[in-house]
Design a protein around this motif. Structure first.
Motif, PDB file in Angstrom:
ATOM      1  N   ASP A 167       0.753  -1.304  -0.157  1.00 50.92           N
ATOM      2  CA  ASP A 167      -0.086  -0.167  -0.019  1.00 50.92           C
ATOM      3  C   ASP A 167       0.829   1.322  -0.095  1.00 50.92           C
ATOM      4  N   GLY A 168       2.269   1.299  -0.194  1.00 53.42           N
ATOM      5  CA  GLY A 168       2.946   2.257  -0.242  1.00 53.42           C
ATOM      6  C   GLY A 168       3.607   2.702   1.033  1.00 53.42           C
ATOM      7  N   GLN A 169       3.135   1.986   2.108  1.00 52.31           N
ATOM      8  CA  GLN A 169       3.483   2.554   3.315  1.00 52.31           C
ATOM      9  C   GLN A 169       4.088   1.283   4.250  1.00 52.31           C
ATOM     10  N   TYR A 170       3.049   0.327   4.423  1.00 51.25           N
ATOM     11  CA  TYR A 170       3.288  -0.634   5.158  1.00 51.25           C
ATOM     12  C   TYR A 170       4.653  -1.481   4.807  1.00 51.25           C
ATOM     13  N   LEU A 171       5.718  -1.501   5.838  1.00 49.27           N
ATOM     14  CA  LEU A 171       6.827  -2.339   5.344  1.00 49.27           C
ATOM     15  C   LEU A 171       7.681  -1.634   4.230  1.00 49.27           C
ATOM     16  N   SER A 172       7.258  -0.535   3.924  1.00 45.18           N
ATOM     17  CA  SER A 172       8.107   0.227   2.869  1.00 45.18           C
ATOM     18  C   SER A 172       9.492   0.206   3.310  1.00 45.18           C
ATOM     19  N   ASN A 173      10.367  -0.146   2.065  1.00 41.31           N
ATOM     20  CA  ASN A 173      11.793   0.316   2.245  1.00 41.31           C
ATOM     21  C   ASN A 173      12.249   1.749   1.679  1.00 41.31           C
ATOM     22  N   THR A 174      11.176   2.356   1.086  1.00 41.02           N
ATOM     23  CA  THR A 174      11.597   3.615   0.408  1.00 41.02           C
ATOM     24  C   THR A 174      10.775   4.834   0.838  1.00 41.02           C
ATOM     25  N   LEU A 175       9.870   4.883   1.897  1.00 39.50           N
ATOM     26  CA  LEU A 175       9.040   5.807   2.415  1.00 39.50           C
ATOM     27  C   LEU A 175      10.066   6.945   3.053  1.00 39.50           C
ATOM     28  N   HIS A 176      10.785   6.280   4.011  1.00 38.83           N
ATOM     29  CA  HIS A 176      11.486   7.308   4.760  1.00 38.83           C
ATOM     30  C   HIS A 176      12.570   8.027   3.889  1.00 38.83           C
ATOM     31  N   LEU A 177      13.184   7.453   2.759  1.00 35.65           N
ATOM     32  CA  LEU A 177      13.813   8.114   1.945  1.00 35.65           C
ATOM     33  C   LEU A 177      13.284   9.273   1.139  1.00 35.65           C
ATOM     34  N   GLU A 178      11.885   9.054   0.905  1.00 35.99           N
ATOM     35  CA  GLU A 178      11.182   9.966   0.177  1.00 35.99           C
ATOM     36  C   GLU A 178      10.812  11.205   1.074  1.00 35.99           C
ATOM     37  N   LYS A 179      10.211  10.757   2.112  1.00 35.03           N
ATOM     38  CA  LYS A 179       9.488  11.771   3.035  1.00 35.03           C
ATOM     39  C   LYS A 179      10.570  12.586   3.771  1.00 35.03           C
ATOM     40  N   GLU A 180      11.496  12.099   4.342  1.00 33.43           N
ATOM     41  CA  GLU A 180      12.762  12.660   5.033  1.00 33.43           C
ATOM     42  C   GLU A 180      13.832  13.323   4.243  1.00 33.43           C
ATOM     43  N   TYR A 181      14.219  12.773   3.269  1.00 34.55           N
ATOM     44  CA  TYR A 181      15.462  12.848   2.342  1.00 34.55           C
ATOM     45  C   TYR A 181      15.317  13.660   0.950  1.00 34.55           C
ATOM     46  N   GLY A 182      13.984  13.431   0.613  1.00 32.71           N
ATOM     47  CA  GLY A 182      13.629  14.193  -0.890  1.00 32.71           C
ATOM     48  C   GLY A 182      13.756  13.357  -1.938  1.00 32.71           C
ATOM     49  N   TRP A 183      13.852  12.028  -1.757  1.00 35.98           N
ATOM     50  CA  TRP A 183      14.036  11.325  -2.762  1.00 35.98           C
ATOM     51  C   TRP A 183      12.823  11.204  -3.538  1.00 35.98           C
ATOM     52  N   THR A 184      12.917  10.337  -4.786  1.00 42.10           N
ATOM     53  CA  THR A 184      11.712  10.000  -5.684  1.00 42.10           C
ATOM     54  C   THR A 184      11.931   8.748  -6.225  1.00 42.10           C
ATOM     55  N   GLY A 185      11.163   8.050  -6.987  1.00 42.77           N
ATOM     56  CA  GLY A 185      11.410   6.697  -7.587  1.00 42.77           C
ATOM     57  C   GLY A 185       9.901   6.368  -8.048  1.00 42.77           C
ATOM     58  N   LEU A 186       9.942   4.976  -8.259  1.00 44.06           N
ATOM     59  CA  LEU A 186       9.073   4.281  -8.828  1.00 44.06           C
ATOM     60  C   LEU A 186       8.497   3.048  -7.804  1.00 44.06           C
ATOM     61  N   LEU A 187       7.318   2.981  -7.443  1.00 47.60           N
ATOM     62  CA  LEU A 187       6.626   1.933  -6.784  1.00 47.60           C
ATOM     63  C   LEU A 187       5.634   1.043  -7.715  1.00 47.60           C
ATOM     64  N   ILE A 188       6.055  -0.299  -7.630  1.00 45.56           N
ATOM     65  CA  ILE A 188       5.315  -1.378  -8.529  1.00 45.56           C
ATOM     66  C   ILE A 188       4.419  -2.034  -7.653  1.00 45.56           C
ATOM     67  N   GLU A 189       3.320  -2.284  -7.767  1.00 42.71           N
ATOM     68  CA  GLU A 189       2.448  -3.203  -7.255  1.00 42.71           C
ATOM     69  C   GLU A 189       1.286  -3.599  -7.925  1.00 42.71           C
ATOM     70  N   PRO A 190       1.234  -4.990  -8.197  1.00 42.85           N
ATOM     71  CA  PRO A 190       0.430  -5.719  -9.313  1.00 42.85           C
ATOM     72  C   PRO A 190      -1.045  -5.881  -8.581  1.00 42.85           C
ATOM     73  N   ASN A 191      -1.035  -6.024  -7.155  1.00 45.50           N
ATOM     74  CA  ASN A 191      -2.346  -6.162  -6.457  1.00 45.50           C
ATOM     75  C   ASN A 191      -3.390  -5.107  -6.641  1.00 45.50           C
ATOM     76  N   PRO A 192      -4.381  -5.225  -7.431  1.00 37.85           N
ATOM     77  CA  PRO A 192      -5.290  -4.231  -7.610  1.00 37.85           C
ATOM     78  C   PRO A 192      -5.558  -3.515  -6.433  1.00 37.85           C
ATOM     79  N   SER A 193      -6.207  -4.214  -5.469  1.00 35.31           N
ATOM     80  CA  SER A 193      -6.863  -3.628  -4.065  1.00 35.31           C
ATOM     81  C   SER A 193      -5.618  -2.984  -3.189  1.00 35.31           C
ATOM     82  N   SER A 194      -4.365  -3.675  -3.432  1.00 40.17           N
ATOM     83  CA  SER A 194      -3.213  -2.888  -2.458  1.00 40.17           C
ATOM     84  C   SER A 194      -2.931  -1.774  -3.265  1.00 40.17           C
TER      85      SER A 194
END
Length: 362
Positions: A167-194
């Motif tokens: 869902d872009g947050q739970y167990l995310s390895n990248t949210l902290h980099l984006e939110k606190e350090y200004g990173w960007t990137g690509l999130l890939i999630e195939p499950n439609p509901s997630s």
């Protein structure tokens, strides 16, 4: 380009007479009825062709361009008097089911136009996860979070790719980099509901409701979506269990066990090779990191990456092993691609989190 059909009439007549002669020698039974059906169908088709081609005795084929072939009955084209068969201008899209080259410009543009969601600018809408297991207390997440801070806290903002983003947050390895350090990137999630939940988080990065292909070409694949049963005691761990969703072609023993233990539904998802995403986003370097939490498919995905054409400095890989010791075969296969094992953590279920860094070029 045209073809004369007089020989077809002769051949049709011969076949019809042969079938007729065969029928009259048979007693009236199931076999005779079968022959009668064949005779009726063939005669009908032959007569239709004969009637249409009686105007000129020709069938014409016309090339209307590289993406359309026109076939018509009669000496010349007439929309009113003939049927058409041809490939439309979008017919190539059916080949996205596989195979089509990963860097085909049409595939790259299709991914860019249809399957990439641009970064948002609205404030984050993060979840407090009440009545859910707190992922911040899980050993695997704490290990990865600590290692990511060690590796990247003093680095300038970079570009990450995280596959299996939930869902872009739970167990995310990248949210902290984006939110606190200004990173960007690509999130890939195939499950439609997630993925629908991911969009609600307003992440400031690209996202895609697709998956990494296990082949070097785009392909439609079956996703087995694992979830909790309604009102089950395990509902507290909803996102942990949903994270076990997997591509059937990449499933291993652990994934099949999860599917038997929990509720499974299915979806056909469009998958693209790593290189297609790279081209669609015009990347020159994924400085840090590429994170794969893809439930048993990590090795197949790594095998599709053209390592000489991309520059990925850090790999974060989840991998299922058979003991608390590192999987030496897996580690060797990654190190042979020019990486060194930085650190690892293996839990009680033998699920390992491995961090590799690219060796400095000499």
């Amino acid at each position: 380009m045209c073809y004369q059909l007089s020989s077809i009439f002769h051949l049709g007549g011969c076949v019809t007479m042969a079938l007729f002669n065969e029928v009259i020698t048979l007693p009236l039974n199931r076999r005779k009825r079968t022959y009668l059906k064949k005779l009726a169908v063939f005669t009908t088709i032959w007569l239709v062709i004969a009637l249409y081609t009686g105007r000129g005795g020709l069938i014409h084929v016309r090339n209307d361009g590289p993406r359309h072939i026109h076939v018509g009955v009669g000496p010349s084209h007439s929309d009113e008097a003939e049927g058409h068969s041809g490939a439309s201008s979008g017919a190539w899209e059916s080949r996205l089911k596989g195979p089509l080259e990963a860097d085909d410009p049409r595939v790259v543009q299709f991914l860019r136009d249809r399957h990439l969601q641009a970064p948002g600018s609205r404030p984050y809408n993060l979840d407090a996860y009440q009545n859910r297991l707190r992922y911040e207390s899980m050993d695997s997440w704490r290990f990865l979070h600590k290692a990511i801070l060690e590796l990247f806290k003093d680095s300038p903002p970079g570009f990450f790719i995280e596959a299996g983003a939930l869902d872009g947050q739970y167990l995310s390895n990248t949210l902290h980099l984006e939110k606190e350090y200004g990173w960007t990137g690509l999130l890939i999630e195939p499950n439609p509901s997630s993925y629908n939940e991911l969009l609600k988080k307003n992440r400031h990065c690209w996202s895609s409701n697709t998956c990494f292909a296990l082949t070097p070409y785009p392909k439609e694949m079956v996703l087995e979506m694992v979830d909790t049963r309604e009102q089950a005691a395990t509902s507290q761990a909803m996102w942990v269990i949903r994270g076990g969703s997997f591509l059937q072609e990449g499933a291993r023993t652990a994934q099949k066990y999860q599917a038997k233990t929990h509720l499974s539904t299915y979806a056909v998802v469009q998958c693209f090779p790593f290189l297609t995403y790279w081209k669609a986003l015009n990347l020159t370097r994924v400085s840090r990191p590429l994170s794969l939490d893809v439930e048993g498919a990590e090795e197949q995905i790594l095998n599709t990456i053209p390592w000489d054409a991309v520059d990925i400095r850090t790999l974060i890989l989840e991998h299922y092993g058979s003991s608390k010791e590192p999987d030496e075969i897996f580690v060797d296969s990654v190190e042979q691609r020019g990486y060194s094992l930085y650190d690892y953590n293996i839990d009680k279920d033998f699920i390992g989190d491995y961090i590799f860094v690219k060796k400095e070029s000499t």
